[in-house]
Scaffold this active site. Structure first.
Site, PDB file in Angstrom:
ATOM      1  N   LYS A   8      36.698  43.507  46.583  1.00 21.49           N
ATOM      2  CA  LYS A   8      36.099  42.188  46.802  1.00 21.49           C
ATOM      3  C   LYS A   8      35.301  42.220  48.106  1.00 21.49           C
ATOM      4  O   LYS A   8      35.777  42.744  49.113  1.00 21.49           O
ATOM      5  CB  LYS A   8      37.186  41.115  46.871  1.00 21.49           C
ATOM      6  CG  LYS A   8      37.824  40.803  45.521  1.00 21.49           C
ATOM      7  CD  LYS A   8      38.863  39.693  45.618  1.00 21.49           C
ATOM      8  CE  LYS A   8      39.569  39.447  44.299  1.00 21.49           C
ATOM      9  NZ  LYS A   8      38.721  38.800  43.282  1.00 21.49           N
ATOM     10  N   ARG A  54      44.400  40.186  33.584  1.00 25.14           N
ATOM     11  CA  ARG A  54      44.529  40.210  32.121  1.00 25.14           C
ATOM     12  C   ARG A  54      45.249  41.460  31.650  1.00 25.14           C
ATOM     13  O   ARG A  54      45.865  41.455  30.587  1.00 25.14           O
ATOM     14  CB  ARG A  54      43.130  40.059  31.485  1.00 25.14           C
ATOM     15  CG  ARG A  54      42.196  41.199  31.784  1.00 25.14           C
ATOM     16  CD  ARG A  54      40.747  40.832  31.517  1.00 25.14           C
ATOM     17  NE  ARG A  54      40.217  39.936  32.555  1.00 25.14           N
ATOM     18  CZ  ARG A  54      39.003  39.392  32.534  1.00 25.14           C
ATOM     19  NH1 ARG A  54      38.204  39.617  31.518  1.00 25.14           N
ATOM     20  NH2 ARG A  54      38.595  38.606  33.517  1.00 25.14           N
TER      21      ARG A  54
HETATM   22  N1  BES Z   1      42.398  36.831  41.074  1.00 20.51           N
HETATM   23  C1  BES Z   1      41.044  36.829  40.650  1.00 20.51           C
HETATM   24  C2  BES Z   1      40.573  35.455  40.196  1.00 20.51           C
HETATM   25  C3  BES Z   1      40.418  34.418  41.261  1.00 20.51           C
HETATM   26  C4  BES Z   1      39.243  34.298  41.963  1.00 20.51           C
HETATM   27  C5  BES Z   1      41.437  33.520  41.504  1.00 20.51           C
HETATM   28  C6  BES Z   1      39.084  33.316  42.909  1.00 20.51           C
HETATM   29  C7  BES Z   1      41.294  32.540  42.459  1.00 20.51           C
HETATM   30  C8  BES Z   1      40.121  32.423  43.158  1.00 20.51           C
HETATM   31  C9  BES Z   1      40.856  37.769  39.463  1.00 20.51           C
HETATM   32  O1  BES Z   1      41.685  38.881  39.439  1.00 20.51           O
HETATM   33  C10 BES Z   1      39.455  38.280  39.548  1.00 20.51           C
HETATM   34  O2  BES Z   1      39.136  38.915  40.504  1.00 20.51           O
HETATM   35  N2  BES Z   1      38.648  37.946  38.543  1.00 20.51           N
HETATM   36  C11 BES Z   1      37.297  38.345  38.513  1.00 20.51           C
HETATM   37  C12 BES Z   1      36.985  38.783  37.092  1.00 20.51           C
HETATM   38  C13 BES Z   1      35.658  39.466  36.948  1.00 20.51           C
HETATM   39  C14 BES Z   1      35.675  40.814  37.627  1.00 20.51           C
HETATM   40  C15 BES Z   1      35.389  39.632  35.464  1.00 20.51           C
HETATM   41  C16 BES Z   1      36.443  37.149  38.897  1.00 20.51           C
HETATM   42  O3  BES Z   1      36.780  36.034  38.523  1.00 20.51           O
HETATM   43  O4  BES Z   1      35.466  37.343  39.598  1.00 20.51           O
HETATM   44 ZN    ZN Z   2      40.880  40.541  40.517  1.00 21.84          ZN
END
Ligand code: BES
Ligand code: ZN
Ligand code: ZN
Length: 471
Positions: free
Chosen positions: A247, A321
């Site tokens: 991230k 997921r």
């Molecule tokens: N834990 C995150 C989702 C999330 C983001 C929760 C912001 C709370 C606040 C999840 O694991 C994630 O990183 N999802 C990605 C998915 C993408 C790579 C398809 C996202 O939402 O950007």
């Molecule tokens: Zn994630």
């Protein structure tokens, strides 16, 4: 009856219902002359004690009225704090015993996460609320206390940093809940997880120094009304760096709260067991952190999940997921009545509806009406998203059964669609990414993790039990 000198709140939803002996004639006349609009708090300084008149005449749908009382309860807290009040008496003259909600707002709004402040503030916080209303039963008070205690525990879990709550220590918290509330818990270690072929949980864990855990918490009372269990599955990513797809910017901040689903399902089960509800319920939590590391799983890896389906990894940040799929597939062996999973799954869900509600999806076998009722009751509203089959195209892989990301569109839905491939029972998916973490207090939802999902699931099982007893 109460002696005179205690700090008290007089709660009314009709200005003519202000009781005569509590306030002086002059005070009463003053209030009436004000002709207050919908809701108003009046403070009266009686020197050795304080009296607040909380007037709230909101009308309309009952869930909106209840929520307005919670908010008013939370709004008065700063005034109590100015006087260093730790005990308050609520005399409830409202028509529908709204002090229960008012007190809930007060109690939830009082929460602080200040254990790491070396200099404790000398502010005094509210610790006891007494309610006077003959319409409210002992049992209702007991249930409210349990729900608040469970929500506090959920908030603590959410607010602890990843250096404290990891995949191992999280299970120790679950053990504590199990002992305290009286449910059983089985924690699978890495070897057991390997033998169960949970390829998602194992892959996500590969960059970590701390092994994964898989907790199965079972509450099966002798007087259970159901033979098939209700199962809650909670995402337990104790920290989400994104993995090798790390991230960027400040997107990693707050990712210690990526176990919000786990916090919700475990503390809900805690509440259900504490309240001795006659319902057979299981909570399942797959837990790990998601990190880059020498051995970390990588884009283009193809992994095999618990039910034998293969997944092409195209983004290591879509890790939730994968671990949920293993857990949902594992839940199949119970032939469940209904499975509800809760997860801070996608930023897309948060972008779509913000902190104001929960994104919900379900398969055709599931009935969501009872959960919807509860979601209004506790004001954690559901926004149902479609599960049209066209979305399935977006997660087809050229090399495996599925890929772990869709395109740029409909990110919350493609995540839900992915999970659908791992369930063959009535199933509801709740993406709590929006409301799971708050950067500022939102009334009684305190900043940090407000503990979304705990009250919802507890109320849902209360609802299930009640509905059964009515048939
Ligand atoms: N834990 C995150 C989702 C999330 C983001 C929760 C912001 C709370 C606040 C999840 O694991 C994630 O990183 N999802 C990605 C998915 C993408 C790579 C398809 C996202 O939402 O950007
Ligand atoms: Zn994630
Ligand atoms: Zn995540």
């Amino acid at each position: 009856m109460l002696h005179e000198q205690v700090n008290r709140i007089i709660l009314v939803d009709n200005i003519d219902h202000v009781p005569q002996p509590r306030l002086s004639d002059a005070e009463l006349q003053f209030i009436k002359s004000q002709n207050p609009s919908e809701s108003k708090i009046y403070a009266f300084n009686h020197f050795d004690h304080q009296i607040w008149l909380c007037y709230n005449s909101k009308k309309g749908e009952s869930h909106l009225v209840k929520e307005s009382f919670r908010k008013q309860g939370s709004a008065i807290l700063s005034q109590l704090q100015n006087f260093g009040i730790t005990e308050i008496y609520i005399e409830d003259y409202s028509t529908s015993a709204y002090s229960l909600y008012f007190a809930e707002g007060m109690a939830l709004g009082t929460y602080r996460f200040d254990k790491y402040k070396s200099k404790k503030s000398d502010e005094k916080y509210l610790s006891q609320i007494f309610i006077y209303n003959p319409k409210i039963s002992e049992r209702e008070i007991v249930l409210a206390n349990i729900s608040i205690e469970a929500t506090y525990w959920s908030r603590n879990l959410l607010n602890e940093p990843q250096s404290v709550i990891n995949a191992t220590t999280l299970t120790e918290e679950f053990q504590r809940m199990a002992e305290d509330a009286g449910f059983t818990i089985d924690v699978f270690n890495k070897r057991k997880i390997e033998s169960l072929k949970m390829g998602g949980l194992l892959a996500v864990n590969m960059g970590s120094l701390i092994p994964p855990s898989f907790s199965v918490m079972t509450y099966k009372p002798e007087n259970a009304i159901n033979a098939k269990p209700y199962i809650f599955v909670g995402k337990g990513v104790v920290f989400d760096t994104g993995g090798l797809n790390i991230k960027t910017g400040d997107f990693m901040t707050n990712m210690h709260m990526d176990m919000g689903g786990a916090a919700a399902v475990s503390t809900a089960l805690y509440a259900i067991a504490k309240a001795k509800l006659p319902v057979y319920v299981i909570a399942i939590v797959p837990a790990t952190d998601n990190r880059p590391g020498q051995n970390a799983y990588a884009p283009n890896d193809i992994i095999t999940l618990h039910n034998g389906k293969t997944v092409e990894i195209l983004n290591t940040d879509a890790e939730g997921r994968l671990i949920l799929a293993d857990a949902l597939s594992y839940a199949q062996s119970y032939a469940p009545e209904l499975v509800i999973d809760l997860a801070t799954l996608t930023g897309a869900a948060a972008r779509a509806i913000g902190k104001y509600g929960i994104v919900a999806m379900r398969n055709s076998q599931a009935d969501i009406s009872l959960l919807n009722q509860s979601s209004l009751n506790v004001y954690e509203r559901l926004a149902e998203f479609p599960m049209w089959e066209e979305y399935d195209e977006l997660i087809k892989s050229d090399f495996a059964d599925l890929k772990n990301i869709g395109g740029v569109e409909a990110g919350a839905i493609t995540a839900g669609k992915f999970l659908e491939h791992f369930v063959d029972y009535p199933w509801i998916h709740l993406d709590i990414a929006g409301p799971a973490m708050l950067t500022a207090n939102d009334s009684y939802r305190t900043k940090g993790g407000p503990g979304v999902g705990t009250r919802l699931l507890f109320d849902f099982i209360l609802n299930v039990a009640e509905k059964h007893s009515m048939i």
